[in-house]
Design a protein around this motif. Structure first.
Motif, PDB file in Angstrom:
ATOM      1  N   ASN A   1       0.800  -1.229   0.000  1.00 27.64           N
ATOM      2  CA  ASN A   1       0.000   0.000   0.000  1.00 27.64           C
ATOM      3  C   ASN A   1       0.827   1.270   0.000  1.00 27.64           C
ATOM      4  O   ASN A   1       0.576   2.188   0.787  1.00 27.64           O
ATOM      5  CB  ASN A   1      -0.922   0.028   1.217  1.00 27.64           C
ATOM      6  N   LEU A   2       1.810   1.316  -0.862  1.00 24.81           N
ATOM      7  CA  LEU A   2       2.678   2.491  -0.926  1.00 24.81           C
ATOM      8  C   LEU A   2       2.658   3.053  -2.340  1.00 24.81           C
ATOM      9  O   LEU A   2       2.423   2.326  -3.303  1.00 24.81           O
ATOM     10  CB  LEU A   2       4.129   2.098  -0.602  1.00 24.81           C
ATOM     11  N   LYS A   3       2.931   4.333  -2.443  1.00 30.02           N
ATOM     12  CA  LYS A   3       3.091   4.951  -3.755  1.00 30.02           C
ATOM     13  C   LYS A   3       4.533   5.413  -3.893  1.00 30.02           C
ATOM     14  O   LYS A   3       5.098   5.964  -2.967  1.00 30.02           O
ATOM     15  CB  LYS A   3       2.149   6.157  -3.878  1.00 30.02           C
ATOM     16  N   ASN A   4       5.091   5.193  -5.072  1.00 27.16           N
ATOM     17  CA  ASN A   4       6.445   5.684  -5.372  1.00 27.16           C
ATOM     18  C   ASN A   4       7.461   5.361  -4.284  1.00 27.16           C
ATOM     19  O   ASN A   4       8.062   6.246  -3.702  1.00 27.16           O
ATOM     20  CB  ASN A   4       6.417   7.207  -5.603  1.00 27.16           C
ATOM     21  N   ASN A   5       7.602   4.110  -4.015  1.00 25.46           N
ATOM     22  CA  ASN A   5       8.578   3.696  -3.019  1.00 25.46           C
ATOM     23  C   ASN A   5       9.721   2.956  -3.713  1.00 25.46           C
ATOM     24  O   ASN A   5       9.983   1.792  -3.459  1.00 25.46           O
ATOM     25  CB  ASN A   5       7.913   2.798  -1.971  1.00 25.46           C
ATOM     26  N   ASN A   6      10.385   3.664  -4.616  1.00 25.96           N
ATOM     27  CA  ASN A   6      11.483   3.036  -5.357  1.00 25.96           C
ATOM     28  C   ASN A   6      12.763   3.095  -4.529  1.00 25.96           C
ATOM     29  O   ASN A   6      13.423   4.125  -4.451  1.00 25.96           O
ATOM     30  CB  ASN A   6      11.674   3.732  -6.708  1.00 25.96           C
ATOM     31  N   PHE A   7      13.098   1.973  -3.908  1.00 22.14           N
ATOM     32  CA  PHE A   7      14.278   1.944  -3.030  1.00 22.14           C
ATOM     33  C   PHE A   7      15.507   1.407  -3.750  1.00 22.14           C
ATOM     34  O   PHE A   7      16.523   1.114  -3.123  1.00 22.14           O
ATOM     35  CB  PHE A   7      13.987   1.143  -1.758  1.00 22.14           C
ATOM     36  N   GLY A   8      15.417   1.279  -5.078  1.00 23.95           N
ATOM     37  CA  GLY A   8      16.584   0.818  -5.830  1.00 23.95           C
ATOM     38  C   GLY A   8      16.874  -0.650  -5.615  1.00 23.95           C
ATOM     39  O   GLY A   8      17.981  -1.048  -5.237  1.00 23.95           O
ATOM     40  N   LEU A   9      15.863  -1.473  -5.898  1.00 24.74           N
ATOM     41  CA  LEU A   9      15.955  -2.913  -5.634  1.00 24.74           C
ATOM     42  C   LEU A   9      17.099  -3.568  -6.410  1.00 24.74           C
ATOM     43  O   LEU A   9      17.199  -3.440  -7.617  1.00 24.74           O
ATOM     44  CB  LEU A   9      14.624  -3.583  -6.021  1.00 24.74           C
ATOM     45  N   GLN A  10      17.960  -4.266  -5.664  1.00 20.15           N
ATOM     46  CA  GLN A  10      19.059  -5.011  -6.279  1.00 20.15           C
ATOM     47  C   GLN A  10      19.187  -6.421  -5.713  1.00 20.15           C
ATOM     48  O   GLN A  10      19.979  -7.217  -6.200  1.00 20.15           O
ATOM     49  CB  GLN A  10      20.382  -4.287  -6.024  1.00 20.15           C
ATOM     50  N   HIS A  11      18.437  -6.691  -4.653  1.00 23.00           N
ATOM     51  CA  HIS A  11      18.671  -7.949  -3.946  1.00 23.00           C
ATOM     52  C   HIS A  11      17.389  -8.426  -3.245  1.00 23.00           C
ATOM     53  O   HIS A  11      16.726  -7.620  -2.592  1.00 23.00           O
ATOM     54  CB  HIS A  11      19.780  -7.726  -2.906  1.00 23.00           C
ATOM     55  N   PRO A  12      17.065  -9.708  -3.352  1.00 22.26           N
ATOM     56  CA  PRO A  12      15.879 -10.228  -2.663  1.00 22.26           C
ATOM     57  C   PRO A  12      15.903  -9.989  -1.147  1.00 22.26           C
ATOM     58  O   PRO A  12      14.863  -9.756  -0.534  1.00 22.26           O
ATOM     59  CB  PRO A  12      15.919 -11.732  -2.959  1.00 22.26           C
ATOM     60  N   ASN A  13      17.087 -10.035  -0.545  1.00 21.70           N
ATOM     61  CA  ASN A  13      17.172  -9.794   0.898  1.00 21.70           C
ATOM     62  C   ASN A  13      16.924  -8.332   1.247  1.00 21.70           C
ATOM     63  O   ASN A  13      16.449  -8.015   2.337  1.00 21.70           O
ATOM     64  CB  ASN A  13      18.503 -10.289   1.460  1.00 21.70           C
ATOM     65  N   GLN A  14      17.242  -7.448   0.286  1.00 22.56           N
ATOM     66  CA  GLN A  14      16.931  -6.023   0.453  1.00 22.56           C
ATOM     67  C   GLN A  14      15.405  -5.832   0.403  1.00 22.56           C
ATOM     68  O   GLN A  14      14.843  -5.075   1.207  1.00 22.56           O
ATOM     69  CB  GLN A  14      17.619  -5.255  -0.676  1.00 22.56           C
ATOM     70  N   TYR A  15      14.741  -6.523  -0.507  1.00 21.67           N
ATOM     71  CA  TYR A  15      13.273  -6.494  -0.586  1.00 21.67           C
ATOM     72  C   TYR A  15      12.702  -6.880   0.781  1.00 21.67           C
ATOM     73  O   TYR A  15      11.826  -6.209   1.326  1.00 21.67           O
ATOM     74  CB  TYR A  15      12.807  -7.480  -1.675  1.00 21.67           C
ATOM     75  N   PHE A  16      13.209  -7.966   1.341  1.00 22.68           N
ATOM     76  CA  PHE A  16      12.742  -8.443   2.644  1.00 22.68           C
ATOM     77  C   PHE A  16      12.944  -7.380   3.729  1.00 22.68           C
ATOM     78  O   PHE A  16      12.024  -7.077   4.499  1.00 22.68           O
ATOM     79  CB  PHE A  16      13.468  -9.739   3.019  1.00 22.68           C
ATOM     80  N   ASP A  17      14.139  -6.802   3.777  1.00 24.72           N
ATOM     81  CA  ASP A  17      14.437  -5.788   4.803  1.00 24.72           C
ATOM     82  C   ASP A  17      13.531  -4.571   4.666  1.00 24.72           C
ATOM     83  O   ASP A  17      13.029  -4.049   5.665  1.00 24.72           O
ATOM     84  CB  ASP A  17      15.901  -5.329   4.697  1.00 24.72           C
ATOM     85  N   GLU A  18      13.341  -4.113   3.417  1.00 23.08           N
ATOM     86  CA  GLU A  18      12.471  -2.946   3.188  1.00 23.08           C
ATOM     87  C   GLU A  18      11.046  -3.254   3.635  1.00 23.08           C
ATOM     88  O   GLU A  18      10.373  -2.411   4.231  1.00 23.08           O
ATOM     89  CB  GLU A  18      12.475  -2.545   1.707  1.00 23.08           C
ATOM     90  N   SER A  19      10.588  -4.469   3.339  1.00 16.63           N
ATOM     91  CA  SER A  19       9.238  -4.858   3.719  1.00 16.63           C
ATOM     92  C   SER A  19       9.084  -4.871   5.243  1.00 16.63           C
ATOM     93  O   SER A  19       8.100  -4.361   5.787  1.00 16.63           O
ATOM     94  CB  SER A  19       8.920  -6.236   3.147  1.00 16.63           C
ATOM     95  N   GLN A  20      10.075  -5.416   5.919  1.00 21.60           N
ATOM     96  CA  GLN A  20      10.015  -5.467   7.378  1.00 21.60           C
ATOM     97  C   GLN A  20      10.028  -4.059   7.977  1.00 21.60           C
ATOM     98  O   GLN A  20       9.347  -3.803   8.963  1.00 21.60           O
ATOM     99  CB  GLN A  20      11.189  -6.301   7.920  1.00 21.60           C
ATOM    100  N   LYS A  21      10.791  -3.169   7.346  1.00 24.24           N
ATOM    101  CA  LYS A  21      10.821  -1.774   7.804  1.00 24.24           C
ATOM    102  C   LYS A  21       9.437  -1.157   7.699  1.00 24.24           C
ATOM    103  O   LYS A  21       8.964  -0.484   8.615  1.00 24.24           O
ATOM    104  CB  LYS A  21      11.796  -0.957   6.927  1.00 24.24           C
ATOM    105  N   VAL A  22       8.782  -1.374   6.545  1.00 25.34           N
ATOM    106  CA  VAL A  22       7.448  -0.810   6.336  1.00 25.34           C
ATOM    107  C   VAL A  22       6.461  -1.407   7.341  1.00 25.34           C
ATOM    108  O   VAL A  22       5.655  -0.688   7.936  1.00 25.34           O
ATOM    109  CB  VAL A  22       6.958  -1.075   4.882  1.00 25.34           C
ATOM    110  N   LEU A  23       6.515  -2.718   7.528  1.00 26.95           N
ATOM    111  CA  LEU A  23       5.509  -3.386   8.364  1.00 26.95           C
ATOM    112  C   LEU A  23       5.742  -3.174   9.860  1.00 26.95           C
ATOM    113  O   LEU A  23       4.797  -3.124  10.635  1.00 26.95           O
ATOM    114  CB  LEU A  23       5.475  -4.891   8.050  1.00 26.95           C
ATOM    115  N   ASN A  24       7.004  -3.068  10.244  1.00 28.32           N
ATOM    116  CA  ASN A  24       7.305  -2.959  11.677  1.00 28.32           C
ATOM    117  C   ASN A  24       7.688  -1.551  12.114  1.00 28.32           C
ATOM    118  O   ASN A  24       7.971  -1.322  13.282  1.00 28.32           O
ATOM    119  CB  ASN A  24       8.431  -3.939  12.068  1.00 28.32           C
ATOM    120  N   GLY A  25       7.724  -0.651  11.140  1.00 29.63           N
ATOM    121  CA  GLY A  25       7.984   0.766  11.455  1.00 29.63           C
ATOM    122  C   GLY A  25       9.438   1.037  11.780  1.00 29.63           C
ATOM    123  O   GLY A  25      10.254   0.188  11.956  1.00 29.63           O
TER     124      GLY A  25
END
Ligand code: SF4
Length: 191
Positions: free
Chosen positions: A167-191
């Protein structure tokens, strides 16, 4: 090291919320078939190590699935080595790092019966569209994802998938790695 940050009982729920589509696909197929072929075990096993699953939990995790279709003996003989290997406990004892998106996209394409790879690069676009319709992804987002796929911008397709599912707009974090995807997701979900 983050070893132990994720335990076996957390994997199922994390897979739904925070795993990138490539790892979701591997996880679901492992659960369904109680097996993954070599390429999948490597890609998924190293990702799990990267998010903090300890060797002991990894061993239990894979064994639990595989022994639904084979004897424990067979698992120990044919597969346990691979898992220890991912953790650098066998062979060259190197510290194997989880694969980047570039590596997953560019090398070792999946064959019939394999579930590794990048879903945006390696899954048939019509199948992918159907998968996302079933998942309830809005039509305009599916279109955007498929446009990126067509232009071979696979990590941008994945980034848009991330935005829609978080549920985000324009959240381009420069994806380069599946583990980065995971970390970004956890940041969003856990604040
Ligand atoms: Fe996985 Fe990267 Fe492909 Fe996303 S872009 S599905 S994280 S390989």
């Amino acid at each position: 090291s983050n070893s132990g940050a994720v335990t076996i009982d957390m994997i199922e729920s994390l897979s739904r919320k925070s795993f990138p589509p490539c790892m979701q696909q591997l996880h679901q197929n492992l659960r369904q078939n109680h097996h993954l072929r070599h390429g999948g075990r490597l890609q998924y096993g190293l990702f799990l190590k990267g998010i903090g699953l300890s060797l002991e939990d990894a061993m239990r995790f894979w064994k639990l699935e595989f022994t639904k279709i084979m004897e424990s003996d067979k698992f120990e003989k044919s597969y346990a080595y691979n898992i220890r290997y991912n953790y650098g406990k066998e062979g060259k004892r190197a510290n194997y790092t989880p694969y980047s998106c570039a590596k997953i996209i560019m090398s070792n394409p999946p064959s019939q019966g394999d579930y590794h790879g990048c879903v945006f690069r390696h899954v048939d676009p019509d199948l992918l569209k159907q998968r996302y319709r079933n998942q309830g992804i809005p039509a305009e987002s599916i279109e955007m994802i498929m446009n990126y796929v067509e232009q071979k911008h696979y990590t941008l397709a994945c980034t848009h998938y991330f935005e829609v599912t978080h549920n985000l707009k324009n959240n381009n974090f420069g994806l380069q790695h599946p583990n980065q995807y995971f970390d970004e997701s956890q940041k969003v979900l856990n604040g």
